[in-house]
Motif scaffolding. Structure first.
Motif, mmCIF file in Angstrom:
data_model
loop_
_atom_site.group_PDB
_atom_site.id
_atom_site.type_symbol
_atom_site.label_atom_id
_atom_site.label_comp_id
_atom_site.label_asym_id
_atom_site.label_seq_id
_atom_site.Cartn_x
_atom_site.Cartn_y
_atom_site.Cartn_z
ATOM 1 N N VAL A 1 0.844 -1.190 0.000
ATOM 2 C CA VAL A 1 0.000 0.000 0.000
ATOM 3 C C VAL A 1 0.880 1.240 0.000
ATOM 4 O O VAL A 1 1.858 1.323 0.762
ATOM 5 C CB VAL A 1 -0.936 0.013 1.233
ATOM 6 N N ASP A 2 0.538 2.190 -0.853
ATOM 7 C CA ASP A 2 1.208 3.483 -0.855
ATOM 8 C C ASP A 2 0.442 4.419 0.082
ATOM 9 O O ASP A 2 -0.760 4.657 -0.107
ATOM 10 C CB ASP A 2 1.250 4.064 -2.274
ATOM 11 N N VAL A 3 1.131 4.953 1.088
ATOM 12 C CA VAL A 3 0.519 5.804 2.103
ATOM 13 C C VAL A 3 1.072 7.213 1.956
ATOM 14 O O VAL A 3 2.291 7.416 1.955
ATOM 15 C CB VAL A 3 0.808 5.276 3.522
ATOM 16 N N THR A 4 0.177 8.181 1.808
ATOM 17 C CA THR A 4 0.558 9.594 1.777
ATOM 18 C C THR A 4 0.070 10.239 3.068
ATOM 19 O O THR A 4 -1.133 10.306 3.316
ATOM 20 C CB THR A 4 -0.042 10.304 0.565
ATOM 21 N N GLU A 5 1.033 10.703 3.862
ATOM 22 C CA GLU A 5 0.709 11.262 5.185
ATOM 23 C C GLU A 5 1.648 12.424 5.466
ATOM 24 O O GLU A 5 2.865 12.297 5.294
ATOM 25 C CB GLU A 5 0.846 10.174 6.251
ATOM 26 N N HIS A 6 1.076 13.544 5.885
ATOM 27 C CA HIS A 6 1.848 14.755 6.178
ATOM 28 C C HIS A 6 2.688 15.200 4.976
ATOM 29 O O HIS A 6 3.832 15.651 5.119
ATOM 30 C CB HIS A 6 2.754 14.536 7.389
ATOM 31 N N GLY A 7 2.132 15.005 3.780
ATOM 32 C CA GLY A 7 2.807 15.470 2.574
ATOM 33 C C GLY A 7 3.873 14.555 2.025
ATOM 34 O O GLY A 7 4.482 14.880 1.000
ATOM 35 N N THR A 8 4.128 13.415 2.647
ATOM 36 C CA THR A 8 5.143 12.475 2.166
ATOM 37 C C THR A 8 4.501 11.120 1.886
ATOM 38 O O THR A 8 3.563 10.717 2.573
ATOM 39 C CB THR A 8 6.270 12.303 3.199
ATOM 40 N N SER A 9 5.032 10.421 0.871
ATOM 41 C CA SER A 9 4.522 9.104 0.486
ATOM 42 C C SER A 9 5.528 8.030 0.859
ATOM 43 O O SER A 9 6.747 8.247 0.802
ATOM 44 C CB SER A 9 4.232 9.053 -1.012
ATOM 45 N N SER A 10 5.001 6.866 1.222
ATOM 46 C CA SER A 10 5.864 5.733 1.566
ATOM 47 C C SER A 10 5.136 4.443 1.242
ATOM 48 O O SER A 10 3.906 4.380 1.264
ATOM 49 C CB SER A 10 6.250 5.760 3.054
#
Length: 544
Positions: free
Chosen positions: A277-286
């Motif tokens: 899963v690609d997670v985008t949180e606080h402006g950053t993706s991981s």
């Protein structure tokens, strides 16, 4: 004594019907309230309420709940038309939010608080209070004996050091040449009881706090960029917010399913589910790995993997040559991922010259997807959950799909009301397609089974009461162990020139007290004396 008939007619005492009545009413209300409070805060009432809470929670485990699965509630009501509505009016499909469950919960909370606070005050007073004075006659105690024929001040100091070494709280009282030692031990039992009940109270508070400030939502997430979603209420298939949570309180993050891998045994039993899963949180993706029983820990929410399935990709070409693609998640109906669902094309067969369409030319397909076709396709059941030899069986329908009626419709079935009314009818024979295969419908339009994309069902949840519940559960076990292991007892020694006598009193059920008493008196005898030791901790001593 003045009798009523001795007073002149019409004479009455001042305030007889006013102040006296109010005073009587006040004392009655206070008396009834006091008795009700004592009854409510008794441990017996708390146990009864705890039992009622357990019984009241049974419907929440047996019947479907709206905050978890509203579609199952609707299905249950459709199947039980007689007494289903009655259960609905009594909030049996929303047990944990019902008034009667909340009333039991609140009464239990108040009962525990009213019961535990006085016990805590008494226990604290007992902890700081010195052991009581020794009784005059030891022979009235359950255990008593003569330790030695004579005693000295050195014997008193030695016995007291021996008791403190064994973690007894002691108090020394002197009266002339007689020294009395009172020793007490076993407060762990009552401490464990209080810890256990306060832990139970914290569990109740943690669950209530989580329901007030927590929230959760469920969603089906299909592979690909087109199906990524951000954390807003509109993007959830179903959701529930706590009483103190608003839509703007939800944390900001986005999720996209990139890949899903599953492994199975030869009998079809799943071994591993892994979703990338690609997670985008606080402006950053991981890139994160989501697995069963291994949720994603995001800022303000946890994402759990619940299940997975297949979403067939269909491409429909209408009579004007325009193509439309549809990706529809199919729901598994068994452990081998035999899946059922529908694919609808409401905006097709539009005349490009006039921009109008025939409302009765909408197309829908009811289908069954088999990841691995069995030897006998007529059984309509997959032979294996992985896609070894997939087939998609479709039944075409043409007519009015019912989307324009404004009524809520399921995305997994066609509108049966339209079919029963004859506004949506079967259109040709059933089809069986392989990936990439195209079939032609009776009006010359075409349907192609392009392939599949995998989907996962996820639960996004935030429960701020979890740390409280976890701490309460740990404290509950610790308190239970302390309550079971603690044995409160008292030991008394009287040292005088004429002899050393001892008595013992268990304050709770303690089968091994007689053996412990004999051990203590044996250690206190002069023949078993040990070098005098000075305790390093401050003595609790009262000289009388």
């Amino acid at each position: 004594m003045e009798l009523p008939h001795d007073r002149p007619a019409g004479e009455h005492r001042p305030g007889r019907n006013g102040a006296d009545l109010m005073r009587w009413l006040y004392h009655t209300v206070v008396s009834v309230s006091r008795r009700a409070w004592r009854q409510l805060t008794s441990m017996r009432t708390a146990l009864v309420l705890l039992f009622l809470l357990a019984v009241a929670a049974i419907p929440g485990s047996v019947l479907p709940q709206r905050n978890v699965s509203p579609e199952k509630v609707d299905t249950y009501l459709d199947a039980h038309t007689q007494w289903g509505p009655t259960l609905d009016r009594l909030s049996f499909f929303d047990v944990y939010g019902s008034p009667w469950f909340s009333a039991i919960y609140l009464l239990l909370f108040i009962s525990l608080v009213g019961c535990l606070v006085p016990r805590f005050r008494l226990h604290f007073a007992a902890l700081v209070k010195v052991p009581p004075k020794a009784p005059l006659r030891f022979d009235r105690l359950p255990e008593h004996t003569t330790v030695a024929e004579s005693g000295t001040a050195e014997d008193a100091a030695r016995i007291r050091a021996m008791l403190r070494k064994r973690r007894f709280r002691t108090a020394v009282r002197e009266e002339g040449d007689v020294v009395e030692i009172s020793a007490e031990k076993g407060y762990l039992k009552e401490t464990g009881n209080l810890v256990f009940h306060f832990a139970l109270l914290s569990l109740l508070f943690g669950v209530a706090f989580g329901s007030w400030y927590g929230w959760h939502g469920n969603r089906v997430l299909v592979e690909g960029n087109d199906f990524a979603f951000c954390n807003t209420l509109l993007n959830y298939d179903e959701h529930a917010l706590g009483a103190q949570v608003g839509e703007n309180d939800l944390p900001r993050f986005c999720l996209r399913l990139d890949r899903f891998n599953a492994t199975y045994l030869d009998n079809g039993q799943p071994v591993t589910y892994k979703a990338s899963v690609d997670v985008t949180e606080h402006g950053t993706s991981s890139e994160q790995l989501l697995q069963v029983n291994s949720p994603l820990r995001l800022d303000g929410a946890n994402v759990s993997l619940l299940g997975h399935g297949y979403a067939p990709i269909l491409r429909y070409t209408d009579k004007y040559g325009k193509t439309s693609d549809n990706v529809s998640p199919f729901l598994p109906s068994d452990g081998l991922l035999t899946s059922t669902g529908v694919a609808t094309f409401p905006d097709v067969n539009i005349n490009p010259q006039t921009g109008s369409r025939d409302q009765k030319s909408q197309i829908g397909f009811s289908g069954i997807y088999l990841p691995t076709i069995p030897a006998d396709p007529s059984v309509n059941s997959s032979a294996f959950p992985a896609e070894r030899d997939p087939r998609l069986m479709l039944q075409p329908y043409r007519g009015v799909l019912g989307f324009d009626a404004g009524a809520p419709l399921s995305v997994y079935t066609l509108d049966t009301r339209q079919i029963e009314a004859g506004r949506l009818t079967k259109f040709g024979d059933p089809l069986m397609l392989k990936p990439g295969q195209t079939a032609t419908l009776p009006d010359g339009t075409k349907i192609q089974f392009v392939g599949t994309q995998q989907w996962i069902s996820i639960s996004v949840r935030h429960d701020p009461g979890q740390p409280i519940v976890l701490g309460g559960a740990i404290a509950l076990l610790a308190g239970l162990l302390g309550s079971l292991s603690g044995k409160r007892r008292r030991i008394f020694f009287r040292i005088a020139p004429t002899g050393i006598t001892a008595g013992g009193l268990p304050r709770s059920d303690y089968p091994g007290f007689a053996e412990e008493f004999r051990s203590l008196t044996h250690a206190a005898a002069p023949a078993a004396a040990v070098p005098e030791q000075v305790a390093q901790t401050e003595d609790v001593e009262e000289v009388v």
